[in-house]
Design a protein around this motif. Structure first.
Motif, PDB file in Angstrom:
ATOM      1  N   GLY A 292       0.814  -1.224   0.000  1.00 38.47           N
ATOM      2  CA  GLY A 292       0.000   0.000   0.000  1.00 38.47           C
ATOM      3  C   GLY A 292       0.834   1.255   0.000  1.00 38.47           C
ATOM      4  N   ALA A 293       2.122   1.125  -0.310  1.00 35.62           N
ATOM      5  CA  ALA A 293       3.052   2.255  -0.210  1.00 35.62           C
ATOM      6  C   ALA A 293       2.711   3.371  -1.194  1.00 35.62           C
ATOM      7  CB  ALA A 293       4.470   1.755  -0.462  1.00 35.62           C
ATOM      8  N   GLY A 294       2.677   4.589  -0.676  1.00 37.28           N
ATOM      9  CA  GLY A 294       2.503   5.771  -1.511  1.00 37.28           C
ATOM     10  C   GLY A 294       1.109   6.002  -2.054  1.00 37.28           C
ATOM     11  N   LEU A 295       0.131   5.244  -1.582  1.00 34.14           N
ATOM     12  CA  LEU A 295      -1.237   5.386  -2.082  1.00 34.14           C
ATOM     13  C   LEU A 295      -2.057   6.249  -1.130  1.00 34.14           C
ATOM     14  CD1 LEU A 295      -1.798   1.660  -3.139  1.00 34.14           C
ATOM     15  CD2 LEU A 295      -1.245   3.587  -4.632  1.00 34.14           C
ATOM     16  N   GLU A 296      -2.554   7.349  -1.648  1.00 38.59           N
ATOM     17  CA  GLU A 296      -3.278   8.314  -0.823  1.00 38.59           C
ATOM     18  C   GLU A 296      -4.545   7.713  -0.214  1.00 38.59           C
ATOM     19  OE1 GLU A 296      -5.433  12.703  -1.330  1.00 38.59           O
ATOM     20  OE2 GLU A 296      -3.995  11.983  -2.834  1.00 38.59           O
ATOM     21  N   ALA A 297      -5.253   6.894  -0.995  1.00 39.29           N
ATOM     22  CA  ALA A 297      -6.524   6.339  -0.525  1.00 39.29           C
ATOM     23  C   ALA A 297      -6.343   5.369   0.635  1.00 39.29           C
ATOM     24  CB  ALA A 297      -7.255   5.642  -1.679  1.00 39.29           C
ATOM     25  N   VAL A 298      -5.141   4.829   0.805  1.00 38.64           N
ATOM     26  CA  VAL A 298      -4.884   3.942   1.942  1.00 38.64           C
ATOM     27  C   VAL A 298      -5.109   4.703   3.247  1.00 38.64           C
ATOM     28  CG1 VAL A 298      -3.075   2.688   3.198  1.00 38.64           C
ATOM     29  CG2 VAL A 298      -3.313   2.383   0.733  1.00 38.64           C
ATOM     30  N   GLY A 299      -4.631   5.954   3.276  1.00 38.85           N
ATOM     31  CA  GLY A 299      -4.851   6.799   4.449  1.00 38.85           C
ATOM     32  C   GLY A 299      -6.295   7.221   4.588  1.00 38.85           C
ATOM     33  N   THR A 300      -6.928   7.531   3.462  1.00 44.29           N
ATOM     34  CA  THR A 300      -8.334   7.945   3.478  1.00 44.29           C
ATOM     35  C   THR A 300      -9.215   6.851   4.069  1.00 44.29           C
ATOM     36  OG1 THR A 300      -7.987   9.295   1.493  1.00 44.29           O
ATOM     37  CG2 THR A 300     -10.262   8.740   2.050  1.00 44.29           C
ATOM     38  N   LEU A 301      -8.936   5.614   3.699  1.00 46.15           N
ATOM     39  CA  LEU A 301      -9.732   4.472   4.170  1.00 46.15           C
ATOM     40  C   LEU A 301      -9.258   3.944   5.521  1.00 46.15           C
ATOM     41  CD1 LEU A 301      -9.964   2.647   0.740  1.00 46.15           C
ATOM     42  CD2 LEU A 301     -11.914   3.544   2.008  1.00 46.15           C
ATOM     43  N   GLY A 302      -8.090   4.398   5.945  1.00 48.68           N
ATOM     44  CA  GLY A 302      -7.575   3.925   7.231  1.00 48.68           C
ATOM     45  C   GLY A 302      -7.242   2.441   7.222  1.00 48.68           C
ATOM     46  N   ILE A 303      -6.683   1.960   6.126  1.00 48.18           N
ATOM     47  CA  ILE A 303      -6.366   0.536   6.013  1.00 48.18           C
ATOM     48  C   ILE A 303      -5.200   0.206   6.943  1.00 48.18           C
ATOM     49  CG2 ILE A 303      -5.694  -1.324   4.439  1.00 48.18           C
ATOM     50  CD1 ILE A 303      -6.884   0.330   2.164  1.00 48.18           C
ATOM     51  N   PRO A 304      -5.406  -0.727   7.863  1.00 42.72           N
ATOM     52  CA  PRO A 304      -4.355  -1.008   8.852  1.00 42.72           C
ATOM     53  C   PRO A 304      -3.166  -1.750   8.260  1.00 42.72           C
ATOM     54  CG  PRO A 304      -6.164  -2.541   9.109  1.00 42.72           C
ATOM     55  CD  PRO A 304      -6.605  -1.540   8.085  1.00 42.72           C
TER      56      PRO A 304
ATOM     57  N   SER B   3      -1.181   4.257 -17.633  1.00 41.18           N
ATOM     58  CA  SER B   3      -1.316   4.354 -16.175  1.00 41.18           C
ATOM     59  C   SER B   3      -0.260   3.491 -15.498  1.00 41.18           C
ATOM     60  CB  SER B   3      -2.709   3.887 -15.720  1.00 41.18           C
ATOM     61  OG  SER B   3      -3.723   4.729 -16.217  1.00 41.18           O
ATOM     62  N   THR B   4       0.294   4.001 -14.417  1.00 43.74           N
ATOM     63  CA  THR B   4       1.265   3.228 -13.648  1.00 43.74           C
ATOM     64  C   THR B   4       0.520   2.255 -12.736  1.00 43.74           C
ATOM     65  OG1 THR B   4       1.288   4.796 -11.802  1.00 43.74           O
ATOM     66  CG2 THR B   4       2.815   5.207 -13.633  1.00 43.74           C
ATOM     67  N   PRO B   5       1.192   1.214 -12.243  1.00 47.90           N
ATOM     68  CA  PRO B   5       0.543   0.321 -11.281  1.00 47.90           C
ATOM     69  C   PRO B   5      -0.031   1.068 -10.089  1.00 47.90           C
ATOM     70  CG  PRO B   5       2.573  -0.680 -12.054  1.00 47.90           C
ATOM     71  CD  PRO B   5       2.532   0.715 -12.618  1.00 47.90           C
ATOM     72  N   GLN B   6       0.688   2.097  -9.633  1.00 51.07           N
ATOM     73  CA  GLN B   6       0.181   2.901  -8.513  1.00 51.07           C
ATOM     74  C   GLN B   6      -1.132   3.589  -8.873  1.00 51.07           C
ATOM     75  OE1 GLN B   6       3.311   2.842  -9.563  1.00 51.07           O
ATOM     76  NE2 GLN B   6       4.573   2.336  -7.789  1.00 51.07           N
ATOM     77  N   GLU B   7      -1.222   4.121 -10.080  1.00 50.17           N
ATOM     78  CA  GLU B   7      -2.436   4.813 -10.518  1.00 50.17           C
ATOM     79  C   GLU B   7      -3.599   3.836 -10.674  1.00 50.17           C
ATOM     80  OE1 GLU B   7      -0.476   8.552 -13.024  1.00 50.17           O
ATOM     81  OE2 GLU B   7      -0.797   6.616 -14.011  1.00 50.17           O
ATOM     82  N   VAL B   8      -3.311   2.637 -11.130  1.00 50.47           N
ATOM     83  CA  VAL B   8      -4.357   1.625 -11.297  1.00 50.47           C
ATOM     84  C   VAL B   8      -4.939   1.222  -9.942  1.00 50.47           C
ATOM     85  CG1 VAL B   8      -4.861  -0.723 -12.063  1.00 50.47           C
ATOM     86  CG2 VAL B   8      -3.360   0.736 -13.439  1.00 50.47           C
ATOM     87  N   ILE B   9      -4.056   0.897  -8.994  1.00 47.86           N
ATOM     88  CA  ILE B   9      -4.511   0.485  -7.666  1.00 47.86           C
ATOM     89  C   ILE B   9      -5.212   1.640  -6.960  1.00 47.86           C
ATOM     90  CG2 ILE B   9      -3.796  -0.385  -5.412  1.00 47.86           C
ATOM     91  CD1 ILE B   9      -3.559  -2.429  -7.662  1.00 47.86           C
ATOM     92  N   GLU B  10      -4.683   2.844  -7.118  1.00 48.34           N
ATOM     93  CA  GLU B  10      -5.300   4.027  -6.507  1.00 48.34           C
ATOM     94  C   GLU B  10      -6.713   4.222  -7.030  1.00 48.34           C
ATOM     95  OE1 GLU B  10      -5.175   6.456  -3.678  1.00 48.34           O
ATOM     96  OE2 GLU B  10      -3.130   6.681  -4.420  1.00 48.34           O
ATOM     97  N   ALA B  11      -6.909   4.019  -8.332  1.00 44.28           N
ATOM     98  CA  ALA B  11      -8.238   4.177  -8.938  1.00 44.28           C
ATOM     99  C   ALA B  11      -9.228   3.187  -8.333  1.00 44.28           C
ATOM    100  CB  ALA B  11      -8.159   3.978 -10.450  1.00 44.28           C
ATOM    101  N   MET B  12      -8.787   1.983  -8.037  1.00 41.73           N
ATOM    102  CA  MET B  12      -9.666   0.967  -7.474  1.00 41.73           C
ATOM    103  C   MET B  12     -10.025   1.292  -6.021  1.00 41.73           C
ATOM    104  SD  MET B  12      -7.855  -2.415  -9.145  1.00 41.73           S
ATOM    105  CE  MET B  12      -9.178  -3.525  -8.708  1.00 41.73           C
ATOM    106  N   LEU B  13      -9.061   1.813  -5.289  1.00 42.00           N
ATOM    107  CA  LEU B  13      -9.332   2.225  -3.910  1.00 42.00           C
ATOM    108  C   LEU B  13     -10.275   3.423  -3.879  1.00 42.00           C
ATOM    109  CD1 LEU B  13      -5.718   1.976  -2.409  1.00 42.00           C
ATOM    110  CD2 LEU B  13      -7.598   0.364  -2.065  1.00 42.00           C
ATOM    111  N   GLU B  14     -10.046   4.366  -4.779  1.00 42.81           N
ATOM    112  CA  GLU B  14     -10.905   5.552  -4.853  1.00 42.81           C
ATOM    113  C   GLU B  14     -12.338   5.167  -5.229  1.00 42.81           C
ATOM    114  OE1 GLU B  14      -8.937   8.112  -7.591  1.00 42.81           O
ATOM    115  OE2 GLU B  14      -7.487   8.855  -6.110  1.00 42.81           O
ATOM    116  N   GLN B  15     -12.480   4.133  -6.049  1.00 42.58           N
ATOM    117  CA  GLN B  15     -13.819   3.672  -6.419  1.00 42.58           C
ATOM    118  C   GLN B  15     -14.559   3.146  -5.206  1.00 42.58           C
ATOM    119  OE1 GLN B  15     -15.273   4.294  -9.064  1.00 42.58           O
ATOM    120  NE2 GLN B  15     -17.037   2.938  -9.190  1.00 42.58           N
ATOM    121  N   LEU B  16     -13.840   2.476  -4.299  1.00 40.76           N
ATOM    122  CA  LEU B  16     -14.468   2.005  -3.064  1.00 40.76           C
ATOM    123  C   LEU B  16     -14.963   3.184  -2.239  1.00 40.76           C
ATOM    124  CD1 LEU B  16     -15.245  -0.075  -0.919  1.00 40.76           C
ATOM    125  CD2 LEU B  16     -12.884   0.021  -0.080  1.00 40.76           C
ATOM    126  N   VAL B  17     -14.143   4.224  -2.149  1.00 39.12           N
ATOM    127  CA  VAL B  17     -14.550   5.428  -1.408  1.00 39.12           C
ATOM    128  C   VAL B  17     -15.838   5.996  -1.988  1.00 39.12           C
ATOM    129  CG1 VAL B  17     -13.913   7.793  -0.782  1.00 39.12           C
ATOM    130  CG2 VAL B  17     -12.179   5.990  -0.738  1.00 39.12           C
TER     131      VAL B  17
END
Length: 348
Positions: free
Chosen positions: A148-160, A184-198
């Motif tokens: 989860g390194a460097g992904l902004e949505a990890v903090g938004t969701l509070g993923i432990p 898209s970079t792998p980081q951008e792809v994963i970030e998009a999926m986390l943001e969709q959950l939000v």
């Protein structure tokens, strides 16, 4: 006296000429540039204001005078809804054409990749799917899912961050059909999926208040939702099964959910054996009390809502019917549960 009159007339004529010249200058400055050459690529970055955009259009030779364009935007009360992106615009486009296109976000279409993550997919399955779509190794995505390194949505969701978690972002990669830029970079792809959950969580009315009323963390909610996702096929049963999970938790009874054991296997089995149920893992709800350390799959919105607003019942047990319906038989007591198991076998 005549000299005075002559002087006044000259002044009036000079002012009129100046006014006329000024008007002509403004009018001419607002006219489209003479069409010349191919379309020009103009990129409007996020956060750029209408003044910066006007200067950019002048710099690119699309308009004659940025100052006049700014004044026109104020006059027609436009410029606040311009969309960021890359546009193909041509010298010769009128002010109104430019405004219309930037309001509509008529941007250059990027090369995109469309991929679908089905509900109930595990992190490993998600990584494999992304690797196939982007022609990369699954490890590239799985390492990011694990850290989860460097992904902004990890903090938004509070993923432990928990050493017991098999994959840190397991359960948070929302199952959906996506269309993302090919580069898209792998980081951008994963970030998009986390943001969709939000975004999906925010479609549930007062979800945060409901979560607080249940005394759950978001991580616990997503864990319950993932269990529901892997255990239930018939949508109408999701809230009822979620309620059974909470009933067992409240009573201190082991969940004994097959899906948590299946999660530990390299390949899914049609039937679990006694030796499978004895595997030593914090995810094995046949051995461990309470919830597993985290989700075991990516739950869809229906399972998340079921976990958030479960159906209240006196049931503690359920068994899959073996009649092809994929529905369940429910029981309040273990004795009733055993009877349902036999009933299910008879319908096989």
């Amino acid at each position: 006296m005549k000299a005075v009159i002559r002087t006044v007339l000259i002044i009036i004529l000079v002012l009129a000429a100046a006014a006329g010249g000024g008007a002509w200058y403004i009018w001419n400055g607002m006219q489209p540039v003479e069409p010349a050459g191919p379309a020009v690529t103009v990129t409007i970055e996020k956060g750029m204001g209408s003044s910066q955009i006007a200067d950019l259009l002048e710099e690119k030779g699309i308009i004659k005078n940025g100052l006049f364009f700014k004044g026109y935007l104020k006059w027609v009360q436009e410029g606040s809804s311009f969309k960021a992106g890359t546009y193909n615009v041509s010298p010769g486009d009128s002010y109104d054409t430019l405004i219309s296109r930037m309001n509509a976000g008529d941007v250059v279409k990027e090369d995109t990749i469309v991929f679908t993550i089905p509900e109930g997919y595990t992190a490993v399955q998600v990584a494999d799917k992304l690797a196939e779509a982007w022609n990369q190794k699954a490890e590239v995505f799985l390492q990011l899912i694990d850290s989860g390194a460097g992904l902004e949505a990890v903090g938004t969701l509070g993923i432990p961050e928990n050493k017991e978690l098999r994959h840190r972002l397991e359960g948070y990669l929302f199952p959906e059909t996506y269309e993302l830029a090919k580069d898209s970079t792998p980081q951008e792809v994963i970030e998009a999926m986390l943001e969709q959950l939000v975004k999906k969580l925010d479609t549930i009315p007062e979800w945060k208040a409901k979560l607080a009323n249940r005394g759950l963390t978001l991580h616990e909610l997503m864990t319950v939702a993932s269990l529901v996702e892997r255990e239930v096929v018939v949508n109408e049963e999701r809230p009822l099964v979620a309620g059974i999970i909470y009933n067992r938790l409240d009573k201190g009874q082991k969940l004994e959910i097959d899906a948590t054991v299946q999660y530990l296997l390299d390949k899914q089995k049609e039937r679990l054996y006694e030796k499978d149920l004895k595997v030593d893992s914090p995810y094995n709800t046949y051995k461990q009390e309470g919830l597993p350390p985290g989700p075991i799959s990516s739950p869809g919105l229906a399972s998340i809502e079921a976990a958030l607003t479960p159906e209240v019942s006196e049931y503690f047990f359920y068994v899959t019917k073996k009649d092809g319906s994929q529905a369940h038989l429910f029981a309040k007591t273990y004795k009733e549960h055993l009877a349902n198991i036999e009933k299910s076998k008879q319908n096989q």
